[in-house]
Write a protein that holds these residues in place. Structure first.
Motif, PDB file in Angstrom:
ATOM      1  N   LEU A   3       0.835  -1.204   0.000  1.00 44.21           N
ATOM      2  CA  LEU A   3       0.000   0.000   0.000  1.00 44.21           C
ATOM      3  C   LEU A   3       0.872   1.257   0.000  1.00 44.21           C
ATOM      4  O   LEU A   3       0.602   2.222  -0.723  1.00 44.21           O
ATOM      5  N   THR A   4       1.937   1.233   0.807  1.00 42.71           N
ATOM      6  CA  THR A   4       2.855   2.379   0.855  1.00 42.71           C
ATOM      7  C   THR A   4       3.426   2.659  -0.535  1.00 42.71           C
ATOM      8  O   THR A   4       3.478   3.800  -0.992  1.00 42.71           O
ATOM      9  N   LEU A   5       3.832   1.591  -1.198  1.00 45.01           N
ATOM     10  CA  LEU A   5       4.388   1.729  -2.541  1.00 45.01           C
ATOM     11  C   LEU A   5       3.395   2.389  -3.505  1.00 45.01           C
ATOM     12  O   LEU A   5       3.733   3.325  -4.229  1.00 45.01           O
ATOM     13  N   VAL A   6       2.158   1.913  -3.466  1.00 45.92           N
ATOM     14  CA  VAL A   6       1.143   2.448  -4.382  1.00 45.92           C
ATOM     15  C   VAL A   6       0.847   3.915  -4.039  1.00 45.92           C
ATOM     16  O   VAL A   6       0.761   4.768  -4.920  1.00 45.92           O
ATOM     17  N   LYS A   7       0.754   4.212  -2.743  1.00 46.62           N
ATOM     18  CA  LYS A   7       0.466   5.582  -2.299  1.00 46.62           C
ATOM     19  C   LYS A   7       1.561   6.538  -2.753  1.00 46.62           C
ATOM     20  O   LYS A   7       1.281   7.622  -3.256  1.00 46.62           O
TER      21      LYS A   7
END
Lengths: 426, 426
Positions: A214-218
């Protein structure tokens, strides 16, 4: 991040809607080698009339443009995205349906880089006059390939018989002549309208850490800017309640005739909400025509069906229809038998026992399907875009009553809304 | 992944691999015999149909389906195929595990396995022979299966290529036999096929799922005495090109020509060169970065699909593309030039590395599915080369540029088959 745990299924799903509207779902499956991810926009072949982003007038674009756009997104200034994935040992693909366009990869290593590449290539359109011209030759051969596929032509022939106005009656890839009209400016116009993050869903399933993903996508999304976008106006055309043609026939180079009997939904005033209605329809088709039905056994014995006989129910934004049939040496006898079966079911009461065993069978089939990461990601996205939840299949199925099935049976199978499509040897 | 536990039940080898990846248990029963001329293939194919059409306890297809419904829609089916010059009857079954079902506490695997073995040993009989009505229905069904192959043009073209290429070899036989052979089968032929199967064929049963082996052994031990066959060795002859690039052209009413090239390669999955052939075929045509896709589709826009496939038991490579009628010579030239490039060492380090990554990824993805994993385990048995997943991956890693060139030089064009239209389209 929202955490949804499905105890009975042994699955945990993570969900978040980002500031730009993109919905992200992550389903960790630590036992698997493979990560599968699919990035989908709620835009398909039927969306050919709409008001482009920041414009007032409705436009009509050539048939097959959503599919054409899907092909062209794989190319950017540096070349082909296939290569980028391949160099990491990842497989990539895409597909266009009536209502959705999806881009996907699967890989067993370099997952983070692959997720970034997937999002980046879809969010970076690059079309030139030359690259559009080059693609026309490839897509022409794709269309020709389907023209030789008798089952494909049968299915699309049925849809074109059922529907008079709706663009669902047009082939997803368009025609050899319609794709000649596609220009790079039209591709940009469709792209700007339908590929806004708020119209899209990203699903990741595999041996991944949900927080990390999720961090990566954000972070990836935070680095990009998107114009604000309101509701998209789409025009589907006024489809009459009755079927367009009662019967249509195509002569082709085949050994064995093929026939389909189909019924379309007259309106979208459904007696049950989406997922429940779809499950009820699948159950009814199964009860009347599934391999354990009386009709199936009789038709098999008479030799008017073989293992190609099947049923299908398609329900998407703005349309819905059933299709029943397959290869047969006697199309008329098969149609007669199918119609008689439906008529007799409409006249008699369904039994509790029939419903119970059908539910059991459907629950088991669902478990089999859940083994597949591709199935989960693709179907979850589809239901999510229709405001439904794939993981609610079992409870929704269990909640269906005989009364529900009866209502759906009487509503759906109406002669005026039906068509027959045949493919016969030349 | 958990170790495979292998044990014998009578003369049958059982291979059990516990796995938490799945919500279902998968059974694959492989029955192997030599592929033989005459009507042997046809009689075994018909036998496979009949064995699925009724057992003592469930004496019709419908009775079987109803029983499967009660096992939560367990799948059950059969298939007939060849690998090299060996003929296979394959029973397949899949049943949900009860821990994912709310209302079930009895192990479903027991019931599933007991049904599977009954299909083999207790087919429904009448007066000491197979039931005539069933034999007739299934004969009809098999004949229509054979006839319908011609309606899938790509499959038909591939079948015709093999027929032409291997017309003097056992491999040229279709696993179903021919339409006329099936038509001419007698009740006695079927009896002979059944008797021969029980006394001569090699049985391997693969089971994978979330359960424990202890649930299965009692069911299997009950059948111990029935598995009494004496397994015979089978062998495949690996030949060089016998046709030297002979062209075979067939005309039909079509929209697109199907071009199929058949090559010989003197190595099979039993050889040390197996991994190298996989890599050579990978650079040639197995992937979207491969020479065929890049040159036939991306550079020349001649086709939508252009790919190659390796048959690892007979030592054949098939290359195929769907093209415009007028492109036969051009496409054939470009396709054969791609192989020449391989022989000349005309491929980059990047192509080699990418291909290896893609193959390794493919192996790791394959073992995520029960059927895919079982296929690899069975290959180990058929080839007599025990390759673990790790060994498969390291074999690919070890392939050098020189290996690829050496193996490519041994690949010979055998037959060029073209299925094309009746006349040139303007």
């Amino acid at each position: 991040m929202e955490k949804l745990h499905y105890e009975q299924l042994g699955e945990t799903l993570y969900k978040e809607t980002l500031d730009n509207g993109l919905k992200v779902y992550i389903l960790p499956r630590q036992e698997n080698n493979k990560t599968f991810s699919i990035f989908t926009t709620n835009y398909g072949s039927i969306d050919d009339q709409f008001t482009p982003m920041n414009e007032e007038e409705v436009v009509k674009v050539p048939d097959g443009i959503a599919h054409f756009l899907e092909h062209k997104l794989f190319e950017d200034e540096e070349g082909d995205v296939f290569d980028t994935f391949s160099r990491r040992g990842a497989q990539t693909n895409a597909f266009t349906s009536f209502t959705r366009t999806a881009y996907l990869f699967s890989s067993t290593s370099g997952v983070k880089d692959n997720v970034k590449t997937l999002i980046d290539f879809v969010q970076k359109p690059y079309f030139t006059k030359e690259s559009v011209a080059k693609e026309q030759g490839i897509i022409e051969q794709e269309i020709r390939m389907y023209e030789d596929d008798a089952d494909w032509r049968l299915f699309f022939g049925l849809i074109a018989a059922l529907y008079e106005k709706s663009t669902v009656r047009v082939d997803i890839a368009g025609t050899v002549s319609s794709i000649q009209d596609i220009t790079k400016d039209m591709l940009y116009q469709c792209y700007e309208t339908f590929y806004h993050p708020s119209n899209m869903v990203l699903f990741i399933v595999g041996p991944v850490d949900a927080d990390e993903m999720l961090t990566l996508v954000k972070e990836n999304q935070a680095g990009k800017t998107f114009k604000e976008q309101g509701e998209i106006t789409r025009i589907y055309g006024d489809e009459p309640a009755t079927s367009y043609k009662k019967e249509d026939t195509l002569h082709m180079n085949v050994q064995t005739p093929k026939v389909l009997l189909g019924y379309k939904e007259a309106n979208d005033d459904y007696p049950l909400e989406g997922l429940s209605y779809e499950l009820a329809m699948q159950m009814l088709l199964d009860i009347m025509f599934g391999p354990s039905s009386e009709a199936y056994e009789e038709m098999y014995r008479e030799g008017i069906i073989d293992s190609s006989f099947s049923t299908d129910f398609t329900m998407e934004r703005s349309f819905g229809f059933s299709a029943i049939g397959g290869d047969t040496k006697d199309p008329d006898a098969l149609v007669k038998k199918m119609r008689e079966t439906i008529r007799s079911y409409k006249q008699k009461a369904l039994s509790e026992e029939e419903m119970a065993i059908t539910k059991k069978r459907k629950i088991g089939s669902f478990m089999k399907q859940l083994n597949s990461s591709e199935f989960i990601a693709t179907q979850f996205t589809r239901y999510e875009m229709n405001d439904d939840d794939l993981f609610e299949v079992v409870p929704k199925l269990e909640a269906l009553t005989l009364g529900d099935l009866e209502k759906v049976l009487q509503r759906h199978f109406v002669d005026d809304q039906s068509s027959i499509m045949k493919v016969l040897p030349k | 992944m958990a170790e495979v536990e292998t044990f014998q039940v009578g003369s049958m080898n059982v291979h059990f691999q516990p796995s938490k990846k799945y919500k279902t248990t998968t059974f694959v029963l492989q029955i192997k015999a030599p592929l033989e001329k005459g009507s042997v293939a046809a009689s075994r194919a018909l036998l496979m149909q009949v064995l699925q059409a009724g057992t003592d306890a469930f004496p019709s297809r419908r009775a079987i389906r109803k029983h499967l419904d009660s096992l939560y829609g367990a799948s059950f089916g059969g298939d007939v195929s060849k690998k090299g010059e060996q003929h296979f009857l394959t029973f397949f079954m899949e049943v949900p595990h009860e821990k994912f079902l709310q209302q079930e506490d009895e192990p479903l695997v027991k019931k599933a396995l007991s049904f599977l073995t009954s299909a083999l040993f207790e087919p429904v009989r009448e007066n000491g022979t197979f039931k005539e009505s069933i034999v007739n229905e299934e004969k009809q069904a098999l004949k229509s299966k054979i006839k319908n192959i011609a309606d899938d043009k790509v499959r038909y073209a591939n079948g015709r290529l093999i027929e032409e290429m291997c017309k003097d070899e056992t491999y040229g036989i279709h696993p179903y036999g021919s339409y006329d052979e099936v038509d001419a089968l007698t009740a006695q032929d079927l009896e002979n096929a059944y008797e021969s199967l029980l006394s001569n064929d090699q049985f391997d049963l693969f089971i994978t799922g979330p359960g424990k082996v202890g649930e299965l052994t009692p069911v299997l031990n009950e059948r111990k005495a029935s598995f009494k066959s004496r397994a015979v060795e089978t062998s495949t002859s690996v030949n060089g090109s016998t046709n030297n690039g002979r062209e075979v052209i067939e005309h039909q009413d079509l929209q697109q020509a199907k071009l199929h090239l058949g090559f010989r390669v003197p190595y099979t999955a039993s050889d040390a060169e197996y991994a190298t052939v996989l890599v050579a075929n990978g650079i040639f045509g197995a992937f979207p970065h491969s020479k065929l896709f890049v040159n036939v589709r991306e550079k020349e826009s001649l086709a939508y699909y252009a790919a190659s496939r390796y048959e690892p038991y007979k030592g054949l490579i098939f290359a195929m593309a769907g093209i415009g009628f007028e492109q036969f010579e051009k496409a054939t030239k470009i396709m054969t030039e791609q192989l020449d490039a391989l022989k000349a060492g005309d491929f980059t380090e990047d192509e080699l590395t990418t291909t290896k990554l893609m193959i390794k990824n493919q192996i790791l993805e394959q073992v995520d599915t029960a059927r895919g994993n079982i296929d690899l385990l069975y290959q180990n048995i058929l080839t007599g080369r025990e390759r673990s997943v790790e060994e498969r991956v390291s074999e690919i890693d070890a392939v050098t540029r020189e290996d690829v060139i050496r193996v490519s030089k041994a690949i010979e064009l055998d037959t060029v088959y073209l299925l094309t239209g009746k006349e040139e389209r303007a």
